[in-house]
Design an enzyme around this catalytic site. Structure first.
Site, PDB file in Angstrom:
ATOM      1  N   GLU A 290       0.821  -1.219   0.000  1.00 53.67           N
ATOM      2  CA  GLU A 290       0.000   0.000   0.000  1.00 53.67           C
ATOM      3  C   GLU A 290       0.852   1.265   0.000  1.00 53.67           C
ATOM      4  OE1 GLU A 290      -3.652  -1.551   2.776  1.00 53.67           O
ATOM      5  OE2 GLU A 290      -1.864  -0.764   3.724  1.00 53.67           O
ATOM      6  N   GLY A 292       1.818   4.996  -0.418  1.00 47.42           N
ATOM      7  CA  GLY A 292       1.146   6.285  -0.541  1.00 47.42           C
ATOM      8  C   GLY A 292       2.182   7.323  -0.906  1.00 47.42           C
ATOM      9  N   ARG A 293       2.980   7.674   0.106  1.00 46.58           N
ATOM     10  CA  ARG A 293       4.015   8.699  -0.056  1.00 46.58           C
ATOM     11  C   ARG A 293       4.900   8.488  -1.290  1.00 46.58           C
ATOM     12  NH1 ARG A 293       6.078  11.223   4.376  1.00 46.58           N
ATOM     13  NH2 ARG A 293       5.370   9.485   5.684  1.00 46.58           N
ATOM     14  N   CYS A 361      -1.203  33.557  11.477  1.00 48.97           N
ATOM     15  CA  CYS A 361      -0.951  34.194  12.765  1.00 48.97           C
ATOM     16  C   CYS A 361      -0.707  33.127  13.808  1.00 48.97           C
ATOM     17  CB  CYS A 361      -2.139  35.067  13.153  1.00 48.97           C
ATOM     18  SG  CYS A 361      -2.297  36.440  12.038  1.00 48.97           S
ATOM     19  N   GLU A 362       0.529  32.648  13.815  1.00 48.50           N
ATOM     20  CA  GLU A 362       0.892  31.506  14.648  1.00 48.50           C
ATOM     21  C   GLU A 362       2.412  31.408  14.552  1.00 48.50           C
ATOM     22  OE1 GLU A 362      -1.471  28.996  15.879  1.00 48.50           O
ATOM     23  OE2 GLU A 362       0.279  28.081  16.812  1.00 48.50           O
TER      24      GLU A 362
END
Ligand SMILES: *Cc1c(COP(=O)(O)O)cnc(C)c1O
Length: 432
Positions: A290, A292-293, A361-362
């Site tokens: 499987e 993905g990446r 804003c973080e």
């Protein structure tokens, strides 16, 4: 460069899939995800070919679509004759809308509600990968209510810790996912499933690693799974049709990540698995993996425009871009490494240390720390974060009501919109 779909022209311009990024920025605006369809297809074919060679003609790669999920991706998977792994009704719906044949879909998740189960069955999802005992009872009950028989795989926790590269007997037994062999729960759920109405046990599944660069994790889990299958046969007489070895092959985010061959690794896993089956006198089941990446990550990059460049003398420098954690939360979540470049200044010396930050804003809205960029970096420059095809679009948020980025696909020298840019109307579409 970290992937062979990247190159630099003699006058210092980055080409991605042979394309100059300024042209794409001018045409579509920034910030922007750019994806290389040819690379996605190449990776699908690499898995198809290697797996058939290693495990036989009926082997099937399942694209783990949580890595990157939108309609066009499922159309590509359909054309490449891949199976898919889905983890939510939203992914199932998207695949269905794209015309993907859901009999080739494997439905994961550690917590499927009754509504989720019913929805997946109504859509005709081929397989449920059942996580736990409670779930298999729910699947059986709902399949009975709907008058159907549901094929299931059981997710088994083989007790392997992929990070220490050591067989730790208890390692990962405490995982949120699956039923552990060590606790006896794997055998228990197998027996209970075999006795249940309206479900057919198609086989077993495991998934232990991520960002794995060799065959080791797969070989060790294959060993444990074959031993488990032999034990199951001894106790119940049951033989699985399918064995799913999970995903996890790694990609190169930075130059220091190892170079390795997925094909060779799969062939090695195949030799080991066949040897194990011979040893235990078991027929080789149909094998799934499987990925993905490794299918989509280096098929993608994110293109931004530089805004504020802030120099704090004696402290540090910040280069801000018109995106950030809302399109790529991976550094904020787990400090993921990325390669950051200025695509139009590839031949300039990189001696300006900085943090590349977003617009949210973080304080934690950081795309990458300790980056070295050309000292001429200035407002209006293009900036690219490479290898963002996996777990970026699929993890994007509307934090700060920042619009989600479009996805532009490059295929055979052409470009097209796979996901259009959002509008403010999209943003308030659900607000009453
Ligand atoms: C996430 C996941 C995958 C894909 O892992 P990658 O590291 O992206 O290859 C495969 N199988 C399962 C069950 C997963 O949860």
């Amino acid at each position: 460069m970290i992937c062979n779909n990247l190159s630099v022209t003699p006058d210092g311009r980055l080409l991605f899939a042979g394309r100059d990024l300024r042209d794409l920025a001018d045409q579509y605006g920034t910030a922007l995800y750019v994806m290389d369809e040819d690379r996605i297809r190449l990776m699908c074919r690499t898995y198809q070919k290697a797996m058939k060679e290693a495990f036989g003609e009926n082997a099937l790669p399942l694209y783990a679509s949580k890595a990157c999920s939108f309609k066009q991706i499922y159309r590509i998977m359909k054309e490449e004759k891949m199976g898919i792994d889905v983890v939510s009704p939203g992914e199932i719906y998207t695949a269905k809308e794209a015309g993907f044949d859901l009999s080739l879909a494997y439905y994961h998740s550690n917590n499927k509600s009754d509504e989720d189960i019913r929805f997946a069955m109504e859509c005709g999802v081929g397989y449920f990968v059942v996580d736990n005992e409670e779930e298999v009872y729910a699947v059986s009950r709902i399949a009975w209510e709907m008058g159907l028989n549901q094929k299931v795989l059981l997710r088994i926790t083989p007790g392997i810790d992929p990070h220490t590269y050591e067989e730790v007997a208890t390692g990962k037994v405490d995982s949120k996912f699956g039923s552990a062999i060590e606790t006896g729960q794997a055998m228990e759920i197998t027996k209970k499933t075999l006795a249940l109405q309206n479900v057919t046990l198609a086989g077993f599944h495991c998934h232990v690693g991520s960002q794995v660069f060799d065959s080791d994790v797969f070989i060790r889990s294959a060993r444990v799974m074959v031993e488990f299958i032999a034990e199951v046969r001894k106790e119940t007489g049951y033989l699985p049709f399918e064995l799913d070895l999970g995903g996890g092959y790694g990609v190169r985010y930075v130059e220091t990540d190892p170079v390795y061959s997925i094909e060779e690794s799969i062939l090695e896993v195949g030799r080991e698995l066949k040897e194990m089956c011979r040893l235990y006198d078991l027929p080789l089941p149909q094998i799934h993996m499987e990925p993905g990446r490794s299918i989509v990550a280096d098929a993608g990059l994110t293109l931004y425009t530089v805004g504020t460049v802030k120099r704090i003398p004696g402290y540090k420098n910040y280069v801000s871009v018109n995106g950030g954690m809302s399109d790529n939360p991976r550094f904020a979540l787990y400090g993921s490494q990325y390669t950051v470049v200025l695509p139009e200044k590839m031949k300039e010396d990189c001696d300006f240390p900085c943090s590349v930050v977003g617009r949210c804003c973080e304080s934690g809205d950081i795309l990458q720390e300790n980056v070295q960029l050309p000292a001429s970096v200035t407002r209006g420059d293009l900036l690219a974060v490479l290898t963002t095809g996996a777990y970026n679009y699929s993890m994007a948020s509307h934090y700060n009501r920042v619009l989600k980025l479009p996805v532009i696909m490059l295929a055979a020298g052409k470009d097209y919109v796979a996901v259009r840019r959002e509008t403010f109307e999209d943003l308030t579409a659900c607000d009453l």
